[in-house]
Design a protein around this motif. Structure first.
Motif, PDB file in Angstrom:
ATOM      1  N   LYS A 157       0.831  -1.215   0.000  1.00 56.65           N
ATOM      2  CA  LYS A 157       0.000   0.000   0.000  1.00 56.65           C
ATOM      3  C   LYS A 157       0.864   1.263   0.000  1.00 56.65           C
ATOM      4  N   LYS A 158       1.915   1.259   0.805  1.00 55.13           N
ATOM      5  CA  LYS A 158       2.799   2.430   0.839  1.00 55.13           C
ATOM      6  C   LYS A 158       3.495   2.646  -0.508  1.00 55.13           C
ATOM      7  N   LEU A 159       3.889   1.550  -1.152  1.00 50.04           N
ATOM      8  CA  LEU A 159       4.596   1.679  -2.431  1.00 50.04           C
ATOM      9  C   LEU A 159       3.663   2.125  -3.545  1.00 50.04           C
ATOM     10  N   VAL A 160       2.420   1.697  -3.527  1.00 47.18           N
ATOM     11  CA  VAL A 160       1.450   2.187  -4.509  1.00 47.18           C
ATOM     12  C   VAL A 160       1.296   3.694  -4.360  1.00 47.18           C
ATOM     13  N   ASP A 161       1.154   4.162  -3.125  1.00 49.84           N
ATOM     14  CA  ASP A 161       1.039   5.611  -2.897  1.00 49.84           C
ATOM     15  C   ASP A 161       2.298   6.331  -3.357  1.00 49.84           C
ATOM     16  N   TYR A 162       3.453   5.747  -3.083  1.00 46.77           N
ATOM     17  CA  TYR A 162       4.703   6.392  -3.500  1.00 46.77           C
ATOM     18  C   TYR A 162       4.798   6.456  -5.025  1.00 46.77           C
ATOM     19  N   GLY A 163       4.432   5.381  -5.679  1.00 42.72           N
ATOM     20  CA  GLY A 163       4.452   5.382  -7.143  1.00 42.72           C
ATOM     21  C   GLY A 163       3.551   6.459  -7.725  1.00 42.72           C
ATOM     22  N   ARG A 164       2.365   6.578  -7.169  1.00 37.21           N
ATOM     23  CA  ARG A 164       1.437   7.610  -7.657  1.00 37.21           C
ATOM     24  C   ARG A 164       2.014   9.013  -7.432  1.00 37.21           C
ATOM     25  N   SER A 165       2.776   9.179  -6.349  1.00 35.36           N
ATOM     26  CA  SER A 165       3.343  10.502  -6.058  1.00 35.36           C
ATOM     27  C   SER A 165       4.415  10.900  -7.062  1.00 35.36           C
ATOM     28  N   LEU A 166       4.955   9.940  -7.800  1.00 36.04           N
ATOM     29  CA  LEU A 166       5.998  10.225  -8.789  1.00 36.04           C
ATOM     30  C   LEU A 166       5.448  10.543 -10.172  1.00 36.04           C
ATOM     31  N   GLU A 167       4.199  10.210 -10.414  1.00 31.52           N
ATOM     32  CA  GLU A 167       3.679  10.248 -11.771  1.00 31.52           C
ATOM     33  C   GLU A 167       3.706  11.640 -12.400  1.00 31.52           C
ATOM     34  N   GLU A 168       3.218  12.621 -11.706  1.00 35.83           N
ATOM     35  CA  GLU A 168       3.152  13.959 -12.290  1.00 35.83           C
ATOM     36  C   GLU A 168       4.550  14.538 -12.518  1.00 35.83           C
ATOM     37  N   GLU A 169       5.427  14.382 -11.543  1.00 32.13           N
ATOM     38  CA  GLU A 169       6.776  14.943 -11.650  1.00 32.13           C
ATOM     39  C   GLU A 169       7.544  14.355 -12.832  1.00 32.13           C
ATOM     40  N   TYR A 170       7.401  13.057 -13.060  1.00 34.66           N
ATOM     41  CA  TYR A 170       8.182  12.389 -14.105  1.00 34.66           C
ATOM     42  C   TYR A 170       7.381  12.101 -15.372  1.00 34.66           C
ATOM     43  N   ASN A 171       6.135  12.570 -15.423  1.00 34.50           N
ATOM     44  CA  ASN A 171       5.252  12.322 -16.566  1.00 34.50           C
ATOM     45  C   ASN A 171       5.142  10.818 -16.860  1.00 34.50           C
ATOM     46  N   LYS A 172       4.803  10.075 -15.816  1.00 30.15           N
ATOM     47  CA  LYS A 172       4.658   8.628 -15.926  1.00 30.15           C
ATOM     48  C   LYS A 172       3.265   8.215 -15.451  1.00 30.15           C
ATOM     49  N   HIS A 173       2.883   7.005 -15.861  1.00 27.60           N
ATOM     50  CA  HIS A 173       1.672   6.394 -15.312  1.00 27.60           C
ATOM     51  C   HIS A 173       1.970   4.948 -14.971  1.00 27.60           C
ATOM     52  N   PHE A 174       1.688   4.566 -13.735  1.00 30.05           N
ATOM     53  CA  PHE A 174       1.959   3.208 -13.298  1.00 30.05           C
ATOM     54  C   PHE A 174       0.742   2.312 -13.486  1.00 30.05           C
ATOM     55  N   ARG A 175       1.032   1.133 -13.992  1.00 30.82           N
ATOM     56  CA  ARG A 175       0.028   0.069 -14.065  1.00 30.82           C
ATOM     57  C   ARG A 175       0.474  -1.001 -13.072  1.00 30.82           C
ATOM     58  N   PHE A 176      -0.333  -1.213 -12.050  1.00 27.35           N
ATOM     59  CA  PHE A 176       0.039  -2.141 -10.986  1.00 27.35           C
ATOM     60  C   PHE A 176      -0.647  -3.493 -11.172  1.00 27.35           C
ATOM     61  N   THR A 177       0.103  -4.551 -10.917  1.00 25.31           N
ATOM     62  CA  THR A 177      -0.457  -5.903 -10.954  1.00 25.31           C
ATOM     63  C   THR A 177       0.005  -6.654  -9.707  1.00 25.31           C
ATOM     64  N   ILE A 178      -0.711  -7.713  -9.381  1.00 26.94           N
ATOM     65  CA  ILE A 178      -0.337  -8.524  -8.228  1.00 26.94           C
ATOM     66  C   ILE A 178      -0.686  -9.978  -8.495  1.00 26.94           C
TER      67      ILE A 178
END
Length: 448
Positions: A157-178
């Motif tokens: 959960k913490k890493l999903v939030d961290y990944g989302r926090s990077l998206e705007e700054e780096y112009n990225k979009h994360f697709r998460f799977t488990i």
């Protein structure tokens, strides 16, 4: 190079280099067999069977296809003009598991090492590495894997939030799977996963007896009764988001189409049941002597797929029949395959990088770590330079641009050579491709 096959009363010609697939009649099929159309004596024999006018018309069609570069097209040995960039990452959230599956490639989650959990700090560094080494790619994928990743749920959960926090700054979009075995699924985890994960793999082998023979709890009990209701509840809340009920078939359930049918009847309409990869000395290993029966099972499964199509209560999606037949990746990507070590990496709890999750634990394949980045270019280049057109077995195979030479890990683990593919896997892959083509044609899809 072309490949001919017939299935369910239909006849096909596959042109390897162009990827064009032709549903043909029996006359053209006979003329193409052993290139009979080039031999006057063989043509005369075919004329006796079908008549001269019908044969002449078929010969004209073959000539048209050849002249217009739709059959017997020349092969292309593509050169890579793409600068490699990491686009996907497997995070081994745990090197531990609450099941002890007999066929587990990860040694029941430990990967032949110490049992361990990935920390939030190590995960953050892995995310930082990914965004900074992904070039211009916007869409990135992170797979939460294990062992059993839900044993480390709070860190996920913490890493999903961290990944989302990077998206705007780096112009990225994360697709998460488990990927999960389902033992720890509860309402909280089901709701969280359905909200945040773009795809989910639910591990279950099929019928109760099939599953419980190989997928036991740490107390040596079967896992079917523990997980099946969890998975059914999960899927009922999943709505239209992606998932797969993912199983493994072994020599113990060569009739694996029955396991697919069972999963469908449980209400799972997205299914992947895949062949085990195991050394021949293992009692459950698939061997050459099993191939004919397994091919028949794939044909049986193809007919089930077709018969179920359009029935809202029975229709299902089978992962290995989802083959791109009209376009797909560029010729270079189809030549080298998955991108292990160049576009995809696996990260361990200690922060080491491997070319993919199936090499984890084989320390000679460590290519770097979260602190120093990729440092072992020698290993990376071994993966970057593998091509189907340089593998002796693959270069003359009709299926090479569908499978891209197969799994690097399987080739290495069986033959200690990336250039020598896992033979049983090859044969089954070719049958799956034929079945996929047959299904597309039968359902009047995009086959030429």
């Amino acid at each position: 190079m072309i490949h001919l096959f017939n299935l369910g009363g239909m006849y096909f010609a596959v042109d390897t280099s162009s990827g064009l697939i032709h549903a043909v009649d029996e006359v053209i099929y006979d003329l193409l067999t052993d290139e009979s159309f080039k031999c006057r004596h063989k043509v005369e024999e075919i004329e006796k069977k079908y008549g001269k006018d019908v044969t002449d018309e078929a010969l004209s069609e073959i000539n048209y296809l050849i002249v217009n570069n739709m059959l017997y097209t020349e092969d292309i040995n593509a050169v890579n003009k793409i600068k490699p960039a990491i686009k996907a990452m497997c995070l081994n959230m745990t090197h531990d598991c609450n099941l002890k599956c007999e066929y587990c490639f990860a040694s029941q989650g430990s990967y032949n090492g110490e049992r361990d959990f990935l920390s939030f700090e190590t995960g953050k560094k892995a995310f930082d590495f990914l965004v900074k080494n992904s070039g211009a790619r916007k869409n990135l994928e992170v797979d939460f894997f294990g062992g059993e990743p839900l044993m480390n749920f709070e860190t996920i959960k913490k890493l999903v939030d961290y990944g989302r926090s990077l998206e705007e700054e780096y112009n990225k979009h994360f697709r998460f799977t488990i990927t999960t075995n389902g033992v720890l699924l509860d309402d909280e985890k089901i709701d969280y996963i359905n909200e945040t994960m773009d795809n989910v793999v639910l591990s279950i082998d099929g019928r109760k007896a099939t599953n419980d023979r190989m997928r036991k709890t740490v107390n040596e009990k079967g896992s079917y009764d523990v997980i099946v209701n969890n998975f059914k509840k999960f899927v009922s809340k999943r709505m239209d988001k992606d998932y797969f009920a993912r199983g493994t078939f072994t020599a113990n359930n060569l009739d694996f189409s029955e396991d697919v049918k069972h999963l469908r009847d449980l209400g799972f309409n997205k299914i992947s049941v895949e062949p085990v990869v195991a050394k021949p000395e293992e009692a459950y290993a698939l061997k050459e002597e099993h191939l004919e029966m397994l091919k028949e099972e794939y044909e049986k499964l193809a007919e089930l797929y077709i018969d179920s199509y359009g029935d809202l209560n029975k229709e299902f999606n089978f992962f290995h029949f989802n083959i791109e037949l009209d376009g797909g990746p560029c010729i270079y990507k189809r030549s080298i395959g998955c991108g292990a070590g160049t576009e995809y990496i696996a990260v361990t709890p200690t922060g080491d990088f491997y070319p993919c999750h199936q090499f984890v634990g084989q320390e000679e394949f460590i290519i770097g770590n979260v602190d120093d980045g990729i440092t072992n270019d020698d290993v990376v280049n071994k993966f970057r330079n593998v091509s189907v057109n340089e593998k002796p077995v693959c270069k003359d195979c009709w299926a090479k641009y569908y499978c891209s030479g197969g799994c690097h890990a399987n080739a290495y683990n069986f033959n200690r050579d990336f250039n020598v593919p896992y033979e049983v896997g090859c044969e089954l892959e070719k049958k799956r491709i034929e079945c996929s083509i047959y299904i597309k044609a039968k359902l009047n899809d995009t086959v030429e």
